[in-house]
Design a protein around this motif. Structure first.
Motif, PDB file in Angstrom:
ATOM      1  N   UNK A  10       0.826  -1.195   0.000  1.00 31.97           N
ATOM      2  CA  UNK A  10       0.000   0.000   0.000  1.00 31.97           C
ATOM      3  C   UNK A  10       0.871   1.259   0.000  1.00 31.97           C
ATOM      4  N   UNK A  11       1.920   1.244   0.804  1.00 32.36           N
ATOM      5  CA  UNK A  11       2.811   2.394   0.857  1.00 32.36           C
ATOM      6  C   UNK A  11       3.620   2.546  -0.438  1.00 32.36           C
ATOM      7  N   UNK A  12       3.959   1.414  -1.066  1.00 30.56           N
ATOM      8  CA  UNK A  12       4.632   1.480  -2.360  1.00 30.56           C
ATOM      9  C   UNK A  12       3.731   2.162  -3.394  1.00 30.56           C
ATOM     10  N   UNK A  13       2.466   1.750  -3.401  1.00 28.45           N
ATOM     11  CA  UNK A  13       1.508   2.331  -4.340  1.00 28.45           C
ATOM     12  C   UNK A  13       1.294   3.816  -4.040  1.00 28.45           C
ATOM     13  N   UNK A  14       1.205   4.135  -2.749  1.00 31.78           N
ATOM     14  CA  UNK A  14       1.014   5.534  -2.332  1.00 31.78           C
ATOM     15  C   UNK A  14       2.170   6.403  -2.820  1.00 31.78           C
ATOM     16  N   UNK A  15       3.402   5.955  -2.581  1.00 36.25           N
ATOM     17  CA  UNK A  15       4.582   6.733  -2.985  1.00 36.25           C
ATOM     18  C   UNK A  15       4.631   6.886  -4.501  1.00 36.25           C
ATOM     19  N   UNK A  16       4.314   5.820  -5.227  1.00 39.69           N
ATOM     20  CA  UNK A  16       4.351   5.829  -6.696  1.00 39.69           C
ATOM     21  C   UNK A  16       3.329   6.822  -7.241  1.00 39.69           C
ATOM     22  N   UNK A  17       2.114   6.775  -6.690  1.00 36.78           N
ATOM     23  CA  UNK A  17       1.055   7.671  -7.153  1.00 36.78           C
ATOM     24  C   UNK A  17       1.347   9.125  -6.781  1.00 36.78           C
ATOM     25  N   UNK A  18       1.789   9.337  -5.544  1.00 37.26           N
ATOM     26  CA  UNK A  18       2.015  10.715  -5.090  1.00 37.26           C
ATOM     27  C   UNK A  18       3.116  11.378  -5.899  1.00 37.26           C
ATOM     28  N   UNK A  19       4.155  10.638  -6.208  1.00 34.71           N
ATOM     29  CA  UNK A  19       5.247  11.198  -7.007  1.00 34.71           C
ATOM     30  C   UNK A  19       4.741  11.686  -8.354  1.00 34.71           C
ATOM     31  N   UNK A  20       3.853  10.906  -8.965  1.00 37.48           N
ATOM     32  CA  UNK A  20       3.342  11.258 -10.290  1.00 37.48           C
ATOM     33  C   UNK A  20       2.306  12.383 -10.233  1.00 37.48           C
ATOM     34  N   UNK A  21       1.630  12.507  -9.116  1.00 35.45           N
ATOM     35  CA  UNK A  21       0.714  13.637  -8.962  1.00 35.45           C
ATOM     36  C   UNK A  21       1.501  14.922  -8.742  1.00 35.45           C
ATOM     37  N   UNK A  22       2.516  14.850  -7.900  1.00 40.52           N
ATOM     38  CA  UNK A  22       3.306  16.041  -7.583  1.00 40.52           C
ATOM     39  C   UNK A  22       4.066  16.545  -8.804  1.00 40.52           C
ATOM     40  N   UNK A  23       4.668  15.625  -9.582  1.00 44.41           N
ATOM     41  CA  UNK A  23       5.434  16.095 -10.748  1.00 44.41           C
ATOM     42  C   UNK A  23       4.555  16.286 -11.986  1.00 44.41           C
ATOM     43  N   UNK A  24       3.235  16.112 -11.799  1.00 44.86           N
ATOM     44  CA  UNK A  24       2.227  16.356 -12.828  1.00 44.86           C
ATOM     45  C   UNK A  24       2.300  15.402 -14.012  1.00 44.86           C
ATOM     46  N   UNK A  25       2.900  14.206 -13.780  1.00 44.38           N
ATOM     47  CA  UNK A  25       2.731  13.142 -14.763  1.00 44.38           C
ATOM     48  C   UNK A  25       1.242  12.827 -14.852  1.00 44.38           C
ATOM     49  N   UNK A  26       0.590  12.805 -13.680  1.00 47.35           N
ATOM     50  CA  UNK A  26      -0.870  12.686 -13.593  1.00 47.35           C
ATOM     51  C   UNK A  26      -1.404  14.082 -13.284  1.00 47.35           C
ATOM     52  N   UNK A  27      -1.987  14.720 -14.260  1.00 51.43           N
ATOM     53  CA  UNK A  27      -2.446  16.097 -14.130  1.00 51.43           C
ATOM     54  C   UNK A  27      -3.829  16.160 -13.477  1.00 51.43           C
ATOM     55  N   UNK A  28      -4.261  17.358 -13.019  1.00 45.23           N
ATOM     56  CA  UNK A  28      -5.601  17.492 -12.430  1.00 45.23           C
ATOM     57  C   UNK A  28      -6.672  16.945 -13.362  1.00 45.23           C
TER      58      UNK A  28
END
Length: 227
Positions: A10-28
């Motif tokens: 769960x923490x691996x998934x959290x870190x992976x997702x958060x990194x991509x949200x913060x660097x805007x790989x995954x945009x709003x």
């Protein structure tokens, strides 16, 4: 799967997702498809779902019925609330870090500020913002309170998408910002009272919000209290 293993994934998934949200790989507005993410991470959807719930609690993800999870959009209200909170949190973290900063830290921060000044003639709001975050991180990262650091970093991430364009709305604020950076550095160098350092760092952050509100919502721009 053991509880420890499940938490780890769960923490691996959290870190992976958060990194991509913060660097805007995954945009709003980006749709987070559990199955696709689970496949990418080679895990079941259960830890991915737990990670998304954690990100939702932090305000980085929203869940809509019949749509699913999406990267959160940042509106003016969320921006305003996060900037108000960040002015207090970052100001305090900077003050708590001040006495632990080395000459090398201060020199690095000043070098970053010089790079920010160099960008003003050919202004790139995103590049300026990245340098701005690096500058402030240099000043608060030696704060000995890990919870304070976590809160500051969470607020940076929460308003990440809109802050990338803040200086686009008020480019004149960028020039004021680098001058205020130097003032904070001088206070740190001369070992000013921590209350003065905290106040300068807090008002610096608040001034950016004031400038944004004056530009975008002049009827609501009453200015933050000089508390």
């Amino acid at each position: 799967m053991s509880g420890v293993a499940a938490q780890s994934k769960s923490q691996q998934a959290y870190a992976w997702l958060k990194e991509r949200i913060v660097d805007e790989t995954f945009t709003p507005g980006y749709r987070l498809v559990l199955g696709s993410i689970a496949g990418e991470l080679d895990m079941s959807v259960v830890p991915v779902r737990e990670a998304i719930r954690q990100l939702e609690a932090e305000g980085l993800v929203t869940f809509e019925r019949n749509v699913g999870a999406r990267v959160a959009m940042v509106d003016d209200s969320q921006y305003r609330f996060s900037m108000q909170a960040l002015s207090i949190l970052e100001g305090t973290a900077t003050a708590l870090s001040a006495r632990a900063l080395t000459e090398s830290d201060v020199r690095r921060a000043r070098d970053i500020n010089e790079l920010m000044i160099e960008t003003l003639d050919h202004f790139d709001p995103r590049a300026f913002t990245r340098l701005n975050q690096e500058f402030h991180a240099t000043l608060f990262e030696r704060c000995a309170n890990p919870r304070m650091l976590e809160l500051v970093q969470t607020e940076w991430a929460r308003l990440g998408h809109l802050r990338d364009s803040t200086f686009s709305f008020v480019p004149g604020r960028a020039q004021e910002s680098v001058r205020e950076h130097e003032q904070i550095l001088v206070l740190i160098e001369r070992s000013a009272p921590l209350s003065e350092i905290e106040h300068a760092a807090r008002r610096h952050r608040s001034a950016t919000l004031d400038a944004y509100m004056t530009h975008e919502h002049p009827d609501q721009a009453l200015g933050l209290p000089n508390f």
